[in-house]
Design a protein around this motif. Structure first.
Motif, PDB file in Angstrom:
ATOM      1  N   ALA A   1       0.768  -1.262   0.438  1.00 34.81           N
ATOM      2  CA  ALA A   1       0.219   0.252  -0.426  1.00 34.81           C
ATOM      3  C   ALA A   1       0.697   1.504   0.070  1.00 34.81           C
ATOM      4  CB  ALA A   1      -0.827   0.047   0.887  1.00 34.81           C
ATOM      5  N   ASP A   2       0.382   2.622  -0.821  1.00 39.38           N
ATOM      6  CA  ASP A   2       1.376   3.658  -0.856  1.00 39.38           C
ATOM      7  C   ASP A   2       1.154   3.729   0.388  1.00 39.38           C
ATOM      8  OD1 ASP A   2       1.575   3.505  -3.504  1.00 39.38           O
ATOM      9  OD2 ASP A   2      -0.166   4.872  -4.139  1.00 39.38           O
TER      10      ASP A   2
ATOM     11  N   TYR B   1      -6.289  -3.300   0.323  1.00 39.44           N
ATOM     12  CA  TYR B   1      -5.758  -3.278   1.017  1.00 39.44           C
ATOM     13  C   TYR B   1      -6.098  -2.869   1.874  1.00 39.44           C
ATOM     14  CZ  TYR B   1      -2.007  -2.880  -3.189  1.00 39.44           C
ATOM     15  OH  TYR B   1      -1.475  -2.821  -4.060  1.00 39.44           O
TER      16      TYR B   1
ATOM     17  N   TRP C   1      -8.379   7.385  -2.957  1.00 38.63           N
ATOM     18  CA  TRP C   1      -8.456   6.930  -3.818  1.00 38.63           C
ATOM     19  C   TRP C   1      -7.566   8.678  -4.587  1.00 38.63           C
ATOM     20  CZ3 TRP C   1     -11.279   3.758  -8.033  1.00 38.63           C
ATOM     21  CH2 TRP C   1     -10.561   3.399  -9.052  1.00 38.63           C
TER      22      TRP C   1
ATOM     23  N   GLU D   1      -4.100   5.524  -1.882  1.00 34.56           N
ATOM     24  CA  GLU D   1      -3.790   4.966  -2.710  1.00 34.56           C
ATOM     25  C   GLU D   1      -3.579   6.094  -3.952  1.00 34.56           C
ATOM     26  OE1 GLU D   1      -1.825   1.653  -4.953  1.00 34.56           O
ATOM     27  OE2 GLU D   1      -2.554   2.284  -2.522  1.00 34.56           O
TER      28      GLU D   1
ATOM     29  N   LEU E   1      -6.122   5.153   4.197  1.00 38.67           N
ATOM     30  CA  LEU E   1      -5.197   4.502   3.099  1.00 38.67           C
ATOM     31  C   LEU E   1      -5.333   5.597   2.105  1.00 38.67           C
ATOM     32  CD1 LEU E   1      -3.553   2.454   1.461  1.00 38.67           C
ATOM     33  CD2 LEU E   1      -5.889   1.104   1.168  1.00 38.67           C
TER      34      LEU E   1
ATOM     35  N   LEU F   1       0.018   4.940   4.460  1.00 39.49           N
ATOM     36  CA  LEU F   1      -1.308   4.530   5.681  1.00 39.49           C
ATOM     37  C   LEU F   1      -1.368   5.249   6.207  1.00 39.49           C
ATOM     38  CD1 LEU F   1      -3.391   2.434   6.631  1.00 39.49           C
ATOM     39  CD2 LEU F   1      -1.420   1.153   7.774  1.00 39.49           C
TER      40      LEU F   1
ATOM     41  N   GLN G   1      -7.391  -2.739  -6.481  1.00 34.28           N
ATOM     42  CA  GLN G   1      -6.015  -2.693  -4.565  1.00 34.28           C
ATOM     43  C   GLN G   1      -6.795  -2.359  -3.215  1.00 34.28           C
ATOM     44  OE1 GLN G   1      -2.697  -0.726  -6.566  1.00 34.28           O
ATOM     45  NE2 GLN G   1      -2.158  -2.937  -8.045  1.00 34.28           N
ATOM     46  N   ILE G   2      -7.623  -1.381  -3.891  1.00 37.44           N
ATOM     47  CA  ILE G   2      -7.913  -0.062  -2.345  1.00 37.44           C
ATOM     48  C   ILE G   2      -8.995  -1.131  -1.458  1.00 37.44           C
ATOM     49  CG2 ILE G   2      -7.516   1.779  -4.051  1.00 37.44           C
ATOM     50  CD1 ILE G   2     -10.779   2.496  -3.798  1.00 37.44           C
TER      51      ILE G   2
ATOM     52  N   VAL H   1     -10.796   5.206   3.067  1.00 37.77           N
ATOM     53  CA  VAL H   1      -9.938   4.903   2.317  1.00 37.77           C
ATOM     54  C   VAL H   1      -9.675   5.957   1.003  1.00 37.77           C
ATOM     55  CG1 VAL H   1      -9.686   3.519  -0.190  1.00 37.77           C
ATOM     56  CG2 VAL H   1     -10.224   2.914   1.812  1.00 37.77           C
TER      57      VAL H   1
END
Length: 329
Positions: free
Chosen positions: A59-60, A91, A102, A74, A72, A62, A87-88, A100
């Motif tokens: 994951a990019d 993850y 994005w 991303e 998270l 956190l 992916q998201i 999340v």
């Protein structure tokens, strides 16, 4: 002589951050840059780590929010794709996150709609944000990043708007205050009458919006004070707006029969948008004594637009329209 103004120009993201992992992620992880995202999303993010590894993934970024919930982030410096959507979700489950974010250069309609759907259907403790990143420059000046929220949870939108309104309420004009009051009472009307419409977010402006299942389509209720008119308008935006508009227009007779009224079909030349509208004239939105009638009209027509257009929008097949175009040539 008027002062000469410089032109604001967009900067290609890859010229600023050639590589997502090596350049953009480390840049965003710095406290002075992460705060830009904080301000956009009304959060207080604290970095927990970058390039976090899990079972079969990395994951990019956190973070922790001020309530200690995990966030998270991303990153994607291109248009969104199905791979990153998958992916998201993976993850988020693997890292036990509640939020999340994005970030991408541009969100495709289907991915924005996917986030909207996740926000509608998942537990209220989970939230998904779609954020577009842009960089601007004037002449040879320093470059400036900008985050634009394109998808967010409904409750977040209401909270941010309410907080903003507390700050600026004293600066609102009389007509803006009246707009806000009109929409507040309209939301109450919808609730009282058990309307199937999703309650809009009342703001001190002349319109509120309702989603229609696809990000390119938005249903609006408009107040047009100067024209003494109120209006329901379906707006179509995006690269395929012209095709989608014409696909619907081929069923104009059937649609207008179901609605029981003639509509205005407006294709905006040179723009990636078009609209279809139903207007009620000789109606003054500033006449508060008539608001109950206007609320009733809006509710009935918006619900009818939902009923008539939503299944057609869901079933749109642009290939059919393209085939018709080719036959005509």
């Amino acid at each position: 002589m008027a002062e000469e103004l410089a032109k604001l120009k967009a900067v290609e993201l890859r010229k600023v951050w050639p590589d997502e992992a090596q350049d953009f992620t480390p840049w965003l992880a710095k406290a002075e840059n992460l705060v830009l995202l904080d301000e956009t999303l009304d959060m207080k993010l604290e970095l927990e780590g970058v390039e976090i590894s899990g079972e079969g993934f990395r994951a990019d970024i956190l973070c922790k929010n001020e309530d200690d919930s995990r966030v998270l982030i991303e990153n994607q410096l291109e248009e969104t794709d199905h791979t990153h959507l998958g992916q998201i979700l993976t993850y988020a489950a693997g890292l036990d996150v509640q939020t999340v974010i994005w970030i991408a250069k541009k969100f495709k309609d289907e991915h924005r709609a996917a986030l909207d759907r996740l926000n509608e259907t998942t537990d209220k403790h989970f939230q998904y944000f779609g954020v577009e990143i842009k960089v601007w420059q004037i002449g040879d000046s320093a470059r400036a990043p900008q985050f634009d929220v394109v998808s967010s949870p409904n409750d977040w939108s209401r909270t941010v708007i309410q907080n903003s309104q507390r700050e600026i309420i004293k600066d609102l004009s009389e007509i803006q205050l009246q707009y806000k009051k009109f929409w507040d009472e309209f939301v109450q009307y919808l609730s009282k009458n058990n309307s199937p419409l999703s309650p809009p977010n009342p703001q001190p402006v002349g319109q509120v919006s309702f989603p229609l299942g696809k990000a390119a389509f938005t249903l609006y209720a408009n107040l047009r004070s100067q024209a003494k008119q109120i209006r329901v308008r379906l707006t179509i935006r995006g690269n395929d707006a012209k095709k989608q508009f014409h696909s619907l227009k081929t069923h104009q007779t059937e649609i207008e029969k179901e609605l029981g009224a003639s509509l205005k079909w407006e294709e905006l030349q040179g723009k990636e948008s078009s609209w279809i509208a139903l207007e009620k004239s000789n109606t003054d939105p500033t006449n508060e004594a008539d608001w109950p009638n206007q609320h009733k009209w809006f509710a009935s027509k918006l619900e009818l637009f939902e009923k008539v257009f939503r299944p057609r929008i869901k079933a749109l097949n642009l290939a059919d329209y393209e085939a018709e175009d080719e036959d005509d040539e």
